[in-house]
Design a protein around this motif. Structure first.
Motif, mmCIF file in Angstrom:
data_model
loop_
_atom_site.group_PDB
_atom_site.id
_atom_site.type_symbol
_atom_site.label_atom_id
_atom_site.label_comp_id
_atom_site.label_asym_id
_atom_site.label_seq_id
_atom_site.Cartn_x
_atom_site.Cartn_y
_atom_site.Cartn_z
ATOM 1 N N HIS A 103 -27.094 -55.080 -17.521
ATOM 2 C CA HIS A 103 -25.661 -55.994 -16.610
ATOM 3 C C HIS A 103 -25.751 -57.610 -17.105
ATOM 4 O O HIS A 103 -25.294 -58.077 -17.227
ATOM 5 N N ILE A 104 -27.207 -57.371 -17.603
ATOM 6 C CA ILE A 104 -27.571 -58.905 -17.753
ATOM 7 C C ILE A 104 -26.762 -59.279 -19.298
ATOM 8 O O ILE A 104 -26.319 -60.086 -19.000
ATOM 9 N N LEU A 105 -26.903 -57.843 -19.819
ATOM 10 C CA LEU A 105 -26.160 -58.600 -21.341
ATOM 11 C C LEU A 105 -24.176 -58.730 -21.461
ATOM 12 O O LEU A 105 -24.217 -58.910 -22.115
ATOM 13 N N PHE A 106 -24.210 -57.469 -20.288
ATOM 14 C CA PHE A 106 -22.819 -56.928 -20.023
ATOM 15 C C PHE A 106 -22.283 -58.550 -19.752
ATOM 16 O O PHE A 106 -21.523 -59.717 -20.720
ATOM 17 N N TRP A 107 -22.811 -59.367 -18.861
ATOM 18 C CA TRP A 107 -22.627 -60.654 -18.368
ATOM 19 C C TRP A 107 -22.895 -62.144 -19.390
ATOM 20 O O TRP A 107 -21.845 -62.846 -19.270
ATOM 21 N N ILE A 108 -23.856 -62.231 -20.291
ATOM 22 C CA ILE A 108 -23.677 -62.706 -20.981
ATOM 23 C C ILE A 108 -23.337 -62.565 -22.253
ATOM 24 O O ILE A 108 -22.473 -63.749 -23.099
ATOM 25 N N GLN A 109 -22.522 -61.435 -22.852
ATOM 26 C CA GLN A 109 -21.202 -60.846 -23.689
ATOM 27 C C GLN A 109 -20.247 -61.843 -22.988
ATOM 28 O O GLN A 109 -19.264 -62.403 -24.133
ATOM 29 N N LEU A 110 -19.865 -61.583 -22.060
ATOM 30 C CA LEU A 110 -18.981 -62.670 -21.464
ATOM 31 C C LEU A 110 -18.979 -63.862 -20.824
ATOM 32 O O LEU A 110 -17.464 -64.332 -21.290
ATOM 33 N N ILE A 111 -19.839 -64.197 -20.896
ATOM 34 C CA ILE A 111 -19.763 -65.958 -21.385
ATOM 35 C C ILE A 111 -19.849 -66.420 -22.780
ATOM 36 O O ILE A 111 -18.869 -67.443 -22.958
ATOM 37 N N VAL A 112 -20.392 -65.973 -24.007
ATOM 38 C CA VAL A 112 -20.735 -65.924 -25.022
ATOM 39 C C VAL A 112 -18.897 -65.750 -25.776
ATOM 40 O O VAL A 112 -17.943 -67.497 -26.235
ATOM 41 N N TYR A 113 -18.614 -64.606 -25.099
ATOM 42 C CA TYR A 113 -16.814 -64.290 -25.723
ATOM 43 C C TYR A 113 -15.827 -64.929 -25.099
ATOM 44 O O TYR A 113 -15.238 -64.118 -23.471
ATOM 45 N N PRO A 114 -15.117 -65.274 -24.864
ATOM 46 C CA PRO A 114 -14.147 -66.139 -24.686
ATOM 47 C C PRO A 114 -12.733 -65.052 -23.665
ATOM 48 O O PRO A 114 -12.014 -65.238 -23.725
ATOM 49 N N ASN A 115 -12.757 -64.268 -25.736
ATOM 50 C CA ASN A 115 -12.009 -63.252 -24.858
ATOM 51 C C ASN A 115 -11.495 -62.540 -24.262
ATOM 52 O O ASN A 115 -10.664 -61.415 -24.368
ATOM 53 N N VAL A 116 -12.863 -62.357 -23.920
ATOM 54 C CA VAL A 116 -12.993 -61.083 -22.863
ATOM 55 C C VAL A 116 -13.070 -61.921 -21.567
ATOM 56 O O VAL A 116 -13.144 -60.509 -20.185
ATOM 57 N N ARG A 117 -12.982 -63.086 -21.082
ATOM 58 C CA ARG A 117 -12.954 -63.655 -19.539
ATOM 59 C C ARG A 117 -11.421 -63.546 -19.430
ATOM 60 O O ARG A 117 -10.431 -64.552 -19.942
ATOM 61 N N GLN A 118 -10.481 -62.437 -19.539
ATOM 62 C CA GLN A 118 -9.468 -62.550 -18.835
ATOM 63 C C GLN A 118 -8.821 -62.450 -17.399
ATOM 64 O O GLN A 118 -9.846 -61.588 -16.528
ATOM 65 N N TRP A 119 -8.043 -63.143 -17.225
ATOM 66 C CA TRP A 119 -7.513 -63.241 -15.927
ATOM 67 C C TRP A 119 -7.101 -61.788 -14.203
ATOM 68 O O TRP A 119 -7.387 -61.309 -14.288
ATOM 69 N N SER A 120 -6.432 -60.430 -15.583
ATOM 70 C CA SER A 120 -6.331 -59.372 -15.033
ATOM 71 C C SER A 120 -6.918 -58.250 -14.929
ATOM 72 O O SER A 120 -7.165 -57.107 -14.866
ATOM 73 N N MET A 121 -8.535 -58.937 -15.079
ATOM 74 C CA MET A 121 -10.162 -58.216 -15.313
ATOM 75 C C MET A 121 -10.308 -58.885 -14.350
ATOM 76 O O MET A 121 -12.034 -58.177 -14.275
ATOM 77 N N GLN A 122 -10.459 -59.540 -13.433
ATOM 78 C CA GLN A 122 -11.012 -60.093 -12.560
ATOM 79 C C GLN A 122 -11.119 -59.228 -11.100
ATOM 80 O O GLN A 122 -12.492 -59.447 -10.743
ATOM 81 N N TRP A 123 -10.508 -57.550 -11.402
ATOM 82 C CA TRP A 123 -11.218 -56.548 -10.245
ATOM 83 C C TRP A 123 -12.372 -55.956 -11.001
ATOM 84 O O TRP A 123 -13.030 -55.471 -9.816
ATOM 85 N N LEU A 124 -12.197 -56.160 -12.044
ATOM 86 C CA LEU A 124 -12.943 -54.726 -12.871
ATOM 87 C C LEU A 124 -14.084 -56.295 -12.836
ATOM 88 O O LEU A 124 -15.869 -55.197 -12.450
ATOM 89 N N TYR A 125 -14.447 -57.325 -12.894
ATOM 90 C CA TYR A 125 -15.589 -57.852 -12.242
ATOM 91 C C TYR A 125 -15.929 -58.444 -11.083
ATOM 92 O O TYR A 125 -17.269 -58.208 -11.299
ATOM 93 N N ALA A 126 -15.223 -58.355 -9.955
ATOM 94 C CA ALA A 126 -15.509 -58.525 -8.920
ATOM 95 C C ALA A 126 -16.017 -57.136 -8.684
ATOM 96 O O ALA A 126 -17.377 -56.993 -7.947
ATOM 97 N N TYR A 127 -15.575 -55.703 -9.553
ATOM 98 C CA TYR A 127 -16.603 -54.422 -8.979
ATOM 99 C C TYR A 127 -17.971 -54.349 -9.939
ATOM 100 O O TYR A 127 -18.881 -54.105 -9.256
ATOM 101 N N LEU A 128 -17.789 -55.492 -11.138
ATOM 102 C CA LEU A 128 -19.640 -55.339 -11.819
ATOM 103 C C LEU A 128 -20.307 -56.406 -10.950
ATOM 104 O O LEU A 128 -21.401 -56.350 -10.680
ATOM 105 N N ALA A 129 -19.946 -57.248 -10.146
ATOM 106 C CA ALA A 129 -20.270 -57.756 -9.361
ATOM 107 C C ALA A 129 -21.034 -57.388 -8.025
ATOM 108 O O ALA A 129 -22.384 -58.102 -7.594
ATOM 109 N N THR A 130 -20.423 -56.977 -7.437
ATOM 110 C CA THR A 130 -20.634 -55.204 -6.230
ATOM 111 C C THR A 130 -22.201 -54.777 -7.037
ATOM 112 O O THR A 130 -23.434 -54.567 -6.453
ATOM 113 N N ASP A 131 -22.056 -54.232 -8.277
ATOM 114 C CA ASP A 131 -23.231 -53.749 -8.798
ATOM 115 C C ASP A 131 -24.454 -54.546 -9.153
ATOM 116 O O ASP A 131 -25.890 -54.474 -8.158
#
Length: 299
Positions: free
Chosen positions: A13-41
């Protein structure tokens, strides 16, 4: 085994969120539910390590603090797992509105989404508090064991199953089917490029949805299906928890593997590492030859 599973899950999970921070193209508003799901993880993992440290703590604590921790352990495990089912339901409803009605709900209905998110986060928590206040659940607190809330009657157990599993899962599958059925329907479309694009998107959606939901339902379902009937520290309950944490471990891997943007980010990381490795190999190291003292005397 739960400790090592959670340790591996935390690293992934830490590697995944680092990737999310480093690469802005994966930070999409349409993926907010998936990010909320991973946040509960992440919250479930944080909860596990916090309670693990608490049980390893040699000092005695006061009774009030111990009971508060016990209620928190019992409530938040069920609460966070319940959140995940409704977050995925919201994700599929938004996907259906985008596919069937060509409606970008994330940009045009932001206030509605904020309200829905508040209700998803707030109502299950209030529901758990009400079950305790009205005596519909009892706290099981064995010495050195896992704290758990168990329903007091069969009726309460059935209500738990309906609200936590059957209703959100059934609605999720219905909206997923509606989305797939709409994509499959090409009536009235005569342009071959549009038909091919829709079929390609359909195949991609089927693969993504079938893989994610099959793994999610197989690994996640036993936890919510069994918790109204079995104590979590029993053999059946421990197996269900192991499956649940395996699902948490696999969640970022599945999402990253099935989304093209994450695959591109991983390829970019791989290319960067290859270039760095080749750059180090291309650096020539000067070789210094020592002169032989005998040869110097001969000369």
């Amino acid at each position: 085994p739960l400790f090592y599973i959670c340790l591996v899950a935390t690293i992934i999970h830490i590697l995944f969120w680092i990737q999310l921070i480093v690469y802005p193209n994966v930070r999409q508003w349409s993926m907010q539910w998936l990010y909320a799901y991973l946040a509960t993880d992440l919250l479930l993992l944080f909860r596990f390590f916090l309670l693990y440290a608490y049980r390893k703590w040699p000092k005695c604590v006061r009774h009030l603090f111990r009971i508060t921790i016990c209620y928190g352990e019992a409530i938040f495990d069920n609460y966070l797992n319940l959140l995940q089912s409704y977050i995925l339901l919201a994700l599929n409803i938004c996907r259906y509105l985008q596919v069937a009605h060509n409606h970008n709900v994330y940009s045009s209905n932001r206030h509605t989404i904020i309200l829905v998110r508040f209700l998803i986060y707030f109502l299950p928590f209030v529901g758990h508090i009400m079950t305790i206040l009205f005596g519909w659940t009892i706290l099981r607190n064995p010495s050195g064991g896992i704290c758990d809330l168990l329903p007091v009657s069969l009726t309460i157990r059935i209500i738990f199953l309906l609200l936590s599993y059957f209703i959100p899962v059934s609605l999720t599958l219905i909206f997923l089917f509606l989305s797939l059925n709409h994509i499959r329907n090409t009536n009235g479309i005569h342009a071959k490029e549009i038909v091919d694009a829709r079929q390609k998107y359909h195949r991609q959606l089927v693969i993504q949805s079938s893989v994610f939901y099959s793994i999610w339902l197989i690994l996640w379902s036993p936890h919510l299906l069994l918790f109204p009937f079995y104590y979590k520290n029993s053999t059946v309950g421990i197996i269900a928890q192991i499956l649940n944490y395996i699902s948490i471990t696999l969640d970022p891997i599945i999402i990253a593997a099935l989304d093209v943007r994450f695959l591109q980010a991983w390829r970019s990381i791989g290319d960067h590492l290859k270039r760095s490795f080749r750059r180090r190999q291309s650096i020539r190291v000067p070789v210094i030859l020592e002169s032989n003292p005998i040869d110097q005397q001969v000369k």
